[in-house]
Write a protein that holds these residues in place. Structure first.
Motif, mmCIF file in Angstrom:
data_model
loop_
_atom_site.group_PDB
_atom_site.id
_atom_site.type_symbol
_atom_site.label_atom_id
_atom_site.label_comp_id
_atom_site.label_asym_id
_atom_site.label_seq_id
_atom_site.Cartn_x
_atom_site.Cartn_y
_atom_site.Cartn_z
ATOM 1 N N LYS A 107 8.843 3.332 -6.563
ATOM 2 C CA LYS A 107 8.028 2.253 -6.569
ATOM 3 C C LYS A 107 8.287 1.393 -5.337
ATOM 4 C CE LYS A 107 7.163 2.406 -11.496
ATOM 5 N NZ LYS A 107 5.868 1.607 -11.987
ATOM 6 N N TYR A 143 7.959 -5.629 -2.726
ATOM 7 C CA TYR A 143 7.638 -6.298 -1.536
ATOM 8 C C TYR A 143 8.632 -7.481 -1.657
ATOM 9 C CZ TYR A 143 3.941 -3.137 -1.933
ATOM 10 O OH TYR A 143 3.048 -2.176 -1.907
ATOM 11 N N MET A 163 -3.464 -10.953 -1.351
ATOM 12 C CA MET A 163 -2.439 -9.698 -1.154
ATOM 13 C C MET A 163 -2.954 -8.531 -2.148
ATOM 14 S SD MET A 163 1.500 -9.161 -0.726
ATOM 15 C CE MET A 163 1.981 -8.701 -2.202
ATOM 16 N N LYS A 192 -2.378 -5.047 -3.211
ATOM 17 C CA LYS A 192 -1.501 -3.965 -3.252
ATOM 18 C C LYS A 192 -2.376 -2.503 -3.477
ATOM 19 C CE LYS A 192 2.354 -6.501 -4.932
ATOM 20 N NZ LYS A 192 3.144 -7.039 -6.033
ATOM 21 N N HIS A 193 -2.230 -1.591 -2.759
ATOM 22 C CA HIS A 193 -3.154 -0.284 -2.988
ATOM 23 C C HIS A 193 -2.455 0.810 -3.466
ATOM 24 C CE1 HIS A 193 -6.244 -2.078 -0.409
ATOM 25 N NE2 HIS A 193 -5.448 -2.320 0.313
ATOM 26 N N PRO A 242 1.175 2.154 -5.463
ATOM 27 C CA PRO A 242 2.167 1.913 -6.299
ATOM 28 C C PRO A 242 3.600 2.370 -5.925
ATOM 29 C CG PRO A 242 0.955 2.958 -7.446
ATOM 30 C CD PRO A 242 0.093 2.935 -6.231
ATOM 31 N N THR A 290 -2.982 -5.050 7.581
ATOM 32 C CA THR A 290 -2.643 -3.989 6.866
ATOM 33 C C THR A 290 -1.062 -3.235 6.963
ATOM 34 O OG1 THR A 290 -4.835 -3.315 6.524
ATOM 35 C CG2 THR A 290 -3.407 -1.737 5.655
ATOM 36 N N LEU A 329 -0.348 0.238 2.209
ATOM 37 C CA LEU A 329 0.435 -0.177 0.860
ATOM 38 C C LEU A 329 -0.244 -1.394 0.509
ATOM 39 C CD1 LEU A 329 4.004 0.719 1.948
ATOM 40 C CD2 LEU A 329 2.673 1.634 0.093
ATOM 41 N N VAL A 330 -0.588 -2.261 1.498
ATOM 42 C CA VAL A 330 -0.865 -3.749 1.244
ATOM 43 C C VAL A 330 -1.989 -4.088 2.318
ATOM 44 C CG1 VAL A 330 -0.104 -6.053 1.408
ATOM 45 C CG2 VAL A 330 1.294 -4.622 0.390
#
Length: 184
Positions: free
Chosen positions: A107, A110, A123, A125-126, A128, A155, A177-178
């Motif tokens: 996982k 951040y 923000m 989060k795409h 996990p 990104t 990811l973000v």
């Protein structure tokens, strides 16, 4: 992190009665499996194990020193835990082949507050978790992404992660990811 050492003794007795006697003396029954499937029955000090077990991740290698001479690098694979009495009852260790690469799923954690969020953005989060491959000694304990430099519209991709030499990221490097999005 310092090298984590657990002292162990080989054991020859098995069963419920033997396990209860071991636990009554402050020892835990355990089994160490190697990459070929061979098992070794051991017992370990309960206090020594709990100090280490409560502070590590599933990808942290610990050194099992069996009978004071044989040292084996192993992962804590499974632990039987009694919630009612807050005690570990049994544990399994896995000693991987030191030269064979293994795959682990992490996982993503951040750190930092993105600059874009401080300016009013959000923000998102795409992804996990990610998969990585490495020899056991190179597997990271955690995957951490520092997102503090991200502004609105930026990104953070999987390829932006810095995991060190010898670690291959198996997840698509172009995957986001973000993302920092503007307020609506």
């Amino acid at each position: 992190m310092d090298q984590l050492i657990i002292n162990a003794k080989t054991r020859t007795t098995t069963g419920k009665t033997a396990a209860k006697k071991l636990r009554a003396t402050g020892r835990l029954p355990a089994v160490m499996y190697d990459a070929k499937g061979k098992s070794t029955m051991i017992d370990i000090d309960e206090i020594e194990f709990n100090k280490i077990w409560r502070t590590i991740t599933p990808t942290t290698l610990v050194t099992l020193k069996i009978d004071g001479k044989d040292a084996h690098d192993a992962f804590i694979k499974d632990t039987e835990y009694n919630l009612l009495h807050d005690k570990v009852l049994h544990t399994d260790f896995f000693e991987p082949d030191a030269k064979e690469k293994i795959i682990a799923t992490f996982k993503v954690a951040y750190t930092g507050t993105p600059a874009g969020v401080l300016k009013g953005g959000f923000m998102l989060k795409h992804l996990p978790e990610i998969k990585v491959q490495a020899v056991p000694s190179k597997i990271p304990q955690a995957v951490v992404a520092d997102v503090s430099a991200l502004n609105i519209g930026d990104t953070f991709h999987v390829s932006d992660l810095k995991l060190g030499n010898g670690v291959t990221i198996l997840t698509d490097g172009n995957a986001a990811l973000v993302t920092i999005t503007p307020a609506r």
